[in-house]
Design a protein around this motif. Structure first.
Motif, PDB file in Angstrom:
ATOM      1  N   ALA A  77       0.826  -1.210   0.000  1.00 20.39           N
ATOM      2  CA  ALA A  77       0.000   0.000   0.000  1.00 20.39           C
ATOM      3  C   ALA A  77       0.863   1.263   0.000  1.00 20.39           C
ATOM      4  N   LEU A  78       1.883   1.292   0.851  1.00 21.30           N
ATOM      5  CA  LEU A  78       2.754   2.470   0.910  1.00 21.30           C
ATOM      6  C   LEU A  78       3.525   2.644  -0.398  1.00 21.30           C
ATOM      7  N   ASP A  79       3.990   1.545  -0.985  1.00 25.52           N
ATOM      8  CA  ASP A  79       4.671   1.621  -2.281  1.00 25.52           C
ATOM      9  C   ASP A  79       3.734   2.184  -3.340  1.00 25.52           C
ATOM     10  N   TRP A  80       2.484   1.733  -3.336  1.00 24.12           N
ATOM     11  CA  TRP A  80       1.504   2.216  -4.303  1.00 24.12           C
ATOM     12  C   TRP A  80       1.275   3.712  -4.111  1.00 24.12           C
ATOM     13  N   LEU A  81       1.102   4.150  -2.875  1.00 24.88           N
ATOM     14  CA  LEU A  81       0.891   5.581  -2.605  1.00 24.88           C
ATOM     15  C   LEU A  81       2.096   6.401  -3.049  1.00 24.88           C
ATOM     16  N   ASP A  82       3.304   5.918  -2.741  1.00 26.62           N
ATOM     17  CA  ASP A  82       4.530   6.622  -3.154  1.00 26.62           C
ATOM     18  C   ASP A  82       4.609   6.709  -4.681  1.00 26.62           C
ATOM     19  N   LYS A  83       4.362   5.602  -5.352  1.00 29.22           N
ATOM     20  CA  LYS A  83       4.440   5.536  -6.818  1.00 29.22           C
ATOM     21  C   LYS A  83       3.467   6.514  -7.472  1.00 29.22           C
ATOM     22  N   HIS A  84       2.319   6.727  -6.834  1.00 30.71           N
ATOM     23  CA  HIS A  84       1.303   7.606  -7.408  1.00 30.71           C
ATOM     24  C   HIS A  84       1.322   9.014  -6.813  1.00 30.71           C
ATOM     25  N   GLY A  85       2.370   9.332  -6.077  1.00 26.15           N
ATOM     26  CA  GLY A  85       2.557  10.689  -5.571  1.00 26.15           C
ATOM     27  C   GLY A  85       1.530  11.128  -4.536  1.00 26.15           C
ATOM     28  N   VAL A  86       0.993  10.183  -3.793  1.00 28.61           N
ATOM     29  CA  VAL A  86       0.010  10.513  -2.765  1.00 28.61           C
ATOM     30  C   VAL A  86       0.743  10.770  -1.451  1.00 28.61           C
ATOM     31  N   ALA A  87       0.606  11.983  -0.931  1.00 26.69           N
ATOM     32  CA  ALA A  87       1.229  12.314   0.345  1.00 26.69           C
ATOM     33  C   ALA A  87       0.398  11.696   1.467  1.00 26.69           C
ATOM     34  N   TYR A  88       1.078  11.172   2.472  1.00 22.43           N
ATOM     35  CA  TYR A  88       0.380  10.522   3.575  1.00 22.43           C
ATOM     36  C   TYR A  88       1.216  10.624   4.843  1.00 22.43           C
ATOM     37  N   GLU A  89       0.535  10.425   5.955  1.00 22.46           N
ATOM     38  CA  GLU A  89       1.188  10.319   7.253  1.00 22.46           C
ATOM     39  C   GLU A  89       1.005   8.867   7.691  1.00 22.46           C
ATOM     40  N   PHE A  90       2.086   8.230   8.137  1.00 26.33           N
ATOM     41  CA  PHE A  90       2.018   6.828   8.532  1.00 26.33           C
ATOM     42  C   PHE A  90       2.135   6.701  10.041  1.00 26.33           C
ATOM     43  N   GLN A  91       1.258   5.892  10.637  1.00 31.49           N
ATOM     44  CA  GLN A  91       1.348   5.600  12.067  1.00 31.49           C
ATOM     45  C   GLN A  91       1.503   4.097  12.236  1.00 31.49           C
ATOM     46  N   ASP A  92       2.619   3.710  12.839  1.00 27.43           N
ATOM     47  CA  ASP A  92       2.924   2.304  13.067  1.00 27.43           C
ATOM     48  C   ASP A  92       2.279   1.856  14.380  1.00 27.43           C
ATOM     49  N   PHE A  93       1.387   0.877  14.297  1.00 26.13           N
ATOM     50  CA  PHE A  93       0.715   0.344  15.488  1.00 26.13           C
ATOM     51  C   PHE A  93       1.725  -0.135  16.531  1.00 26.13           C
ATOM     52  N   LYS A  94       2.807  -0.743  16.074  1.00 19.68           N
ATOM     53  CA  LYS A  94       3.780  -1.322  17.006  1.00 19.68           C
ATOM     54  C   LYS A  94       4.462  -0.243  17.831  1.00 19.68           C
ATOM     55  N   LYS A  95       4.707   0.913  17.229  1.00 15.92           N
ATOM     56  CA  LYS A  95       5.389   2.000  17.928  1.00 15.92           C
ATOM     57  C   LYS A  95       4.427   2.880  18.717  1.00 15.92           C
ATOM     58  N   TRP A  96       3.287   3.185  18.136  1.00 14.20           N
ATOM     59  CA  TRP A  96       2.396   4.201  18.706  1.00 14.20           C
ATOM     60  C   TRP A  96       1.103   3.644  19.270  1.00 14.20           C
ATOM     61  N   GLY A  97       0.818   2.378  19.004  1.00 17.08           N
ATOM     62  CA  GLY A  97      -0.458   1.831  19.440  1.00 17.08           C
ATOM     63  C   GLY A  97      -1.593   2.410  18.619  1.00 17.08           C
ATOM     64  N   VAL A  98      -2.811   2.207  19.083  1.00 17.45           N
ATOM     65  CA  VAL A  98      -3.973   2.768  18.406  1.00 17.45           C
ATOM     66  C   VAL A  98      -4.955   3.210  19.486  1.00 17.45           C
ATOM     67  N   ALA A  99      -5.477   4.403  19.314  1.00 18.99           N
ATOM     68  CA  ALA A  99      -6.418   4.961  20.284  1.00 18.99           C
ATOM     69  C   ALA A  99      -7.810   4.364  20.080  1.00 18.99           C
ATOM     70  N   GLU A 100      -8.535   4.216  21.164  1.00 22.82           N
ATOM     71  CA  GLU A 100      -9.892   3.682  21.081  1.00 22.82           C
ATOM     72  C   GLU A 100     -10.767   4.549  20.169  1.00 22.82           C
ATOM     73  N   GLU A 101     -10.517   5.857  20.151  1.00 24.09           N
ATOM     74  CA  GLU A 101     -11.292   6.761  19.292  1.00 24.09           C
ATOM     75  C   GLU A 101     -11.150   6.389  17.823  1.00 24.09           C
ATOM     76  N   ARG A 102      -9.938   5.964  17.430  1.00 23.70           N
ATOM     77  CA  ARG A 102      -9.712   5.540  16.046  1.00 23.70           C
ATOM     78  C   ARG A 102     -10.513   4.266  15.771  1.00 23.70           C
ATOM     79  N   LEU A 103     -10.441   3.305  16.683  1.00 21.72           N
ATOM     80  CA  LEU A 103     -11.181   2.060  16.499  1.00 21.72           C
ATOM     81  C   LEU A 103     -12.682   2.322  16.383  1.00 21.72           C
ATOM     82  N   ILE A 104     -13.180   3.226  17.200  1.00 24.84           N
ATOM     83  CA  ILE A 104     -14.607   3.576  17.149  1.00 24.84           C
ATOM     84  C   ILE A 104     -14.960   4.157  15.785  1.00 24.84           C
ATOM     85  N   ALA A 105     -14.134   5.068  15.298  1.00 23.16           N
ATOM     86  CA  ALA A 105     -14.387   5.689  13.985  1.00 23.16           C
ATOM     87  C   ALA A 105     -14.323   4.646  12.868  1.00 23.16           C
TER      88      ALA A 105
END
Length: 117
Positions: free
Chosen positions: A16-44
């Motif tokens: 997915a990240l390779d595809w986004l890079d190849k197509h020039g899509v800017a994105y912010e990446f959050q690694d679950f292993k490093k940052w975890g995931v907030a319950e608010e994100r799961l709810i959304a």
């Protein structure tokens, strides 16, 4: 801004990240292993996709859970604490594109979502 959530060394996330890079899509990446995931994100995400779609029951992490824990995951309320503790159990990547949430990687779906021909 496009936000991508996942685990950096996951092959599907890499595609997915390779595809986004190849197509020039800017994105912010959050690694679950490093940052975890907030319950608010799961709810959304559950609101957009359904809580069941977030739980990767085919993966090693799910299979390594005790039968008691597996059988206790019956709704969002019971799934979220497990997903927050065992983030590798979340299907990935999760891509937030405005109000749209995309789960997994599919080239055709990404092309449509990002308006790329």
């Amino acid at each position: 801004m496009v936000k991508v959530y996942g685990i950096k060394n996951c092959s599907t996330v890499k595609k997915a990240l390779d595809w986004l890079d190849k197509h020039g899509v800017a994105y912010e990446f959050q690694d679950f292993k490093k940052w975890g995931v907030a319950e608010e994100r799961l709810i959304a995400w559950a609101k957009a996709l359904g809580w069941e779609s977030l739980v990767n029951k085919r993966g090693t992490t799910w299979k390594q859970l005790d039968d008691e824990v597996q059988s206790s995951v019956v709704d969002a309320e019971s799934a979220f604490p497990v997903l927050m503790e065992k983030t590798s159990m979340i299907k990935r990547p999760v891509v937030e594109l405005g109000d749209q949430v995309i789960l997994g990687f599919d080239e055709a779906r990404y092309a449509q979502a990002f308006n790329i021909r």
